[in-house]
Structures are given as C-alpha cells and as structure tokens.
Motif scaffolding. Structure first.
Motif, PDB file in Angstrom:
ATOM      1  N   UNK A 298       0.731  -1.360   0.051  1.00 50.78           N
ATOM      2  CA  UNK A 298      -0.208  -0.020   0.238  1.00 50.78           C
ATOM      3  C   UNK A 298       0.762   1.201   0.271  1.00 50.78           C
ATOM      4  N   UNK A 299       2.120   1.256   0.537  1.00 51.23           N
ATOM      5  CA  UNK A 299       2.994   2.280   0.878  1.00 51.23           C
ATOM      6  C   UNK A 299       3.491   2.509  -0.496  1.00 51.23           C
ATOM      7  N   UNK A 300       4.133   1.492  -1.260  1.00 50.80           N
ATOM      8  CA  UNK A 300       4.554   1.780  -2.605  1.00 50.80           C
ATOM      9  C   UNK A 300       3.596   2.496  -3.664  1.00 50.80           C
ATOM     10  N   UNK A 301       2.257   1.894  -3.482  1.00 54.26           N
ATOM     11  CA  UNK A 301       1.432   2.235  -4.250  1.00 54.26           C
ATOM     12  C   UNK A 301       1.284   3.869  -3.981  1.00 54.26           C
ATOM     13  N   UNK A 302       0.916   4.241  -2.893  1.00 51.71           N
ATOM     14  CA  UNK A 302       0.769   5.718  -2.402  1.00 51.71           C
ATOM     15  C   UNK A 302       2.012   6.659  -3.047  1.00 51.71           C
ATOM     16  N   UNK A 303       3.147   6.091  -2.548  1.00 55.76           N
ATOM     17  CA  UNK A 303       4.387   6.761  -3.302  1.00 55.76           C
ATOM     18  C   UNK A 303       4.402   6.861  -4.850  1.00 55.76           C
ATOM     19  N   UNK A 304       3.790   5.873  -5.602  1.00 54.53           N
ATOM     20  CA  UNK A 304       3.833   6.043  -6.933  1.00 54.53           C
ATOM     21  C   UNK A 304       2.955   7.147  -7.291  1.00 54.53           C
ATOM     22  N   UNK A 305       1.665   7.007  -6.593  1.00 53.48           N
ATOM     23  CA  UNK A 305       0.617   8.018  -6.853  1.00 53.48           C
ATOM     24  C   UNK A 305       1.045   9.440  -6.677  1.00 53.48           C
ATOM     25  N   UNK A 306       1.797   9.542  -5.725  1.00 50.10           N
ATOM     26  CA  UNK A 306       2.448  11.007  -5.536  1.00 50.10           C
ATOM     27  C   UNK A 306       3.471  11.426  -6.524  1.00 50.10           C
ATOM     28  N   UNK A 307       4.178  10.397  -7.027  1.00 47.83           N
ATOM     29  CA  UNK A 307       5.207  10.707  -7.938  1.00 47.83           C
ATOM     30  C   UNK A 307       4.739  10.950  -9.159  1.00 47.83           C
ATOM     31  N   UNK A 308       3.515  10.162  -9.624  1.00 45.96           N
ATOM     32  CA  UNK A 308       2.584  10.696 -10.614  1.00 45.96           C
ATOM     33  C   UNK A 308       2.004  12.001 -10.617  1.00 45.96           C
ATOM     34  N   UNK A 309       1.663  12.177  -9.478  1.00 43.47           N
ATOM     35  CA  UNK A 309       0.890  13.448  -9.195  1.00 43.47           C
ATOM     36  C   UNK A 309       1.781  14.716  -9.286  1.00 43.47           C
ATOM     37  N   UNK A 310       3.155  14.551  -9.296  1.00 36.89           N
ATOM     38  CA  UNK A 310       4.149  15.700  -9.362  1.00 36.89           C
ATOM     39  C   UNK A 310       4.509  16.063 -10.739  1.00 36.89           C
ATOM     40  N   UNK A 311       3.692  15.290 -11.617  1.00 34.03           N
ATOM     41  CA  UNK A 311       4.054  15.373 -13.025  1.00 34.03           C
ATOM     42  C   UNK A 311       3.681  17.000 -13.422  1.00 34.03           C
ATOM     43  N   UNK A 312       2.901  17.850 -12.789  1.00 37.29           N
ATOM     44  CA  UNK A 312       2.616  19.045 -13.279  1.00 37.29           C
ATOM     45  C   UNK A 312       3.705  19.830 -12.814  1.00 37.29           C
ATOM     46  N   UNK A 313       4.191  19.509 -11.458  1.00 40.34           N
ATOM     47  CA  UNK A 313       5.203  20.596 -10.848  1.00 40.34           C
ATOM     48  C   UNK A 313       6.468  20.259 -11.782  1.00 40.34           C
ATOM     49  N   UNK A 314       6.810  19.075 -12.212  1.00 39.56           N
ATOM     50  CA  UNK A 314       7.893  18.830 -12.847  1.00 39.56           C
ATOM     51  C   UNK A 314       7.908  19.502 -14.348  1.00 39.56           C
ATOM     52  N   UNK A 315       6.746  19.279 -14.825  1.00 42.22           N
ATOM     53  CA  UNK A 315       6.904  19.840 -16.178  1.00 42.22           C
ATOM     54  C   UNK A 315       6.660  21.627 -16.039  1.00 42.22           C
ATOM     55  N   UNK A 316       6.084  22.049 -15.310  1.00 46.11           N
ATOM     56  CA  UNK A 316       6.105  23.607 -15.111  1.00 46.11           C
ATOM     57  C   UNK A 316       7.604  23.848 -15.012  1.00 46.11           C
ATOM     58  N   UNK A 317       8.354  23.086 -13.965  1.00 50.92           N
ATOM     59  CA  UNK A 317       9.656  23.752 -13.803  1.00 50.92           C
ATOM     60  C   UNK A 317      10.503  23.436 -14.955  1.00 50.92           C
ATOM     61  N   UNK A 318      10.405  22.209 -15.780  1.00 51.81           N
ATOM     62  CA  UNK A 318      10.993  22.017 -17.066  1.00 51.81           C
ATOM     63  C   UNK A 318      10.591  23.244 -18.183  1.00 51.81           C
ATOM     64  N   UNK A 319       9.398  23.585 -18.035  1.00 53.87           N
ATOM     65  CA  UNK A 319       9.111  24.627 -18.968  1.00 53.87           C
ATOM     66  C   UNK A 319       9.838  26.083 -18.799  1.00 53.87           C
TER      67      UNK A 319
END
Length: 181
Positions: A154-175
C-alpha cells in the motif's frame, strides 16, 4: 421445462451483458502502470530495504529507469524516515493484550536534478489493527508479518501516486528552465 431453462439462460446472458455495458459506460478501468514525469530516478533506500526493492520494481514496470548515481537521475527520492511500530489498543479483563495497532510511518521528499524540491517532505502513515491471542502465538506472528507486507505494498502504491501527481510540478519547472535558456 426445456423452454424455461432456455429463457433463464437468455436472461442470465442479458443480465451479464447489462453489467458489462454499465461498467464500460461508467468509465471503469483497471489501474495500469504509473505515468511518471521523469525517465530516471535515484532511490535513497538502503540496499536491503524491502520497500525500496518493491518501489524499484514498480518504477521499472512503469517505464522509468532507477539509477545508482544521483548525478545521472532526473529525480532524487530521499528517505527521511521509515519506521514500524506496534501499540497496544485494548486489554482483556485479566490485563492481557487483546488488540494491537500496527503502524508504518514513511517520510520522503523528491528533488529534481538541480536540487529543486518537487515534492516537499511528505509523511505517509499506515495503520492496521490485529487481534491477539496468546494461545495462537505463531499464527498471530504470521498474520502480523502478512499485515506489514500488505502495508508495504500500500505504501509503494501511495508513493507511486504521489510521484505521478508531481508531473505538473516537474513539467512546469522544465518549461520555466527551457524559457530561461
């Protein structure tokens, strides 16, 4: 009698078809691989960490690569805390333990290759309750180990969901970085 069976079978097929159409119409689909916003990541786990091994396997299944050198990674997951705990919940009339609460607490942060924090320190706390009976000591130990493995997944799945949700923050920084160049 024969026509009754045929009509019953037709009704079963129609009910199954209606259930399939309802599921398809509601947008239900199985959870696929995580859509991670990076191609490479460094995981700050110890070499024998069960959580680290499972997370690495899930990240690789999603198409990203786990690297052994921080300098090669687009993202760096830092483990700030990883603890397990067991607390007494209830006692019986004789003062013996009746129930335990099992806890797994995990805190992490993620930064990009430049050291910019993408996910600030984030704590995940998981809790499971287990009954206890001293007459079944070995069975309860096995159940406790099984519950900890379940919490780990369950912990691993929650970490993966949080990593996936960080997509917008990383793409904003890349832009923003591409715009500065």
């Amino acid at each position: 009698m024969h026509s009754f069976r045929q009509s019953k079978r037709v009704l079963q097929w129609l009910a199954m078809l209606a259930a399939c159409l309802t599921l398809a119409a509601c947008g239900f689909h199985l959870r696929g691989a995580a859509d991670l916003p990076f191609k490479t990541i460094y995981l700050g786990f110890g070499p024998n960490s069960a959580v680290g091994v499972e997370l690495k396997r899930n990240i690789q299944a999603s198409g990203a690569k786990v690297v052994d050198d921080v300098k090669e990674a687009e993202a760096n997951l830092k483990v700030l805390a990883d603890t397990r705990d067991r607390q007494v919940l209830t006692l019986n009339t004789n003062g013996r333990v009746r129930e335990y609460a099992l806890f797994q607490r995990f805190t992490f942060s993620v930064s990009d290759a430049k050291g910019v924090v993408v996910i600030p320190p984030t704590a995940i706390t998981l809790r499971r309750v287990i009954t206890y009976d001293e007459n079944q000591e070995l069975a309860k130990q096995a159940e406790e180990a099984l519950l900890y493995r379940d919490m780990q997944s369950d912990l691993v799945q929650q970490i993966l969901r949080r990593l996936s949700a960080s997509k917008s923050a990383i793409s904003t920084e890349k832009a923003a970085a591409d715009g500065d160049s």
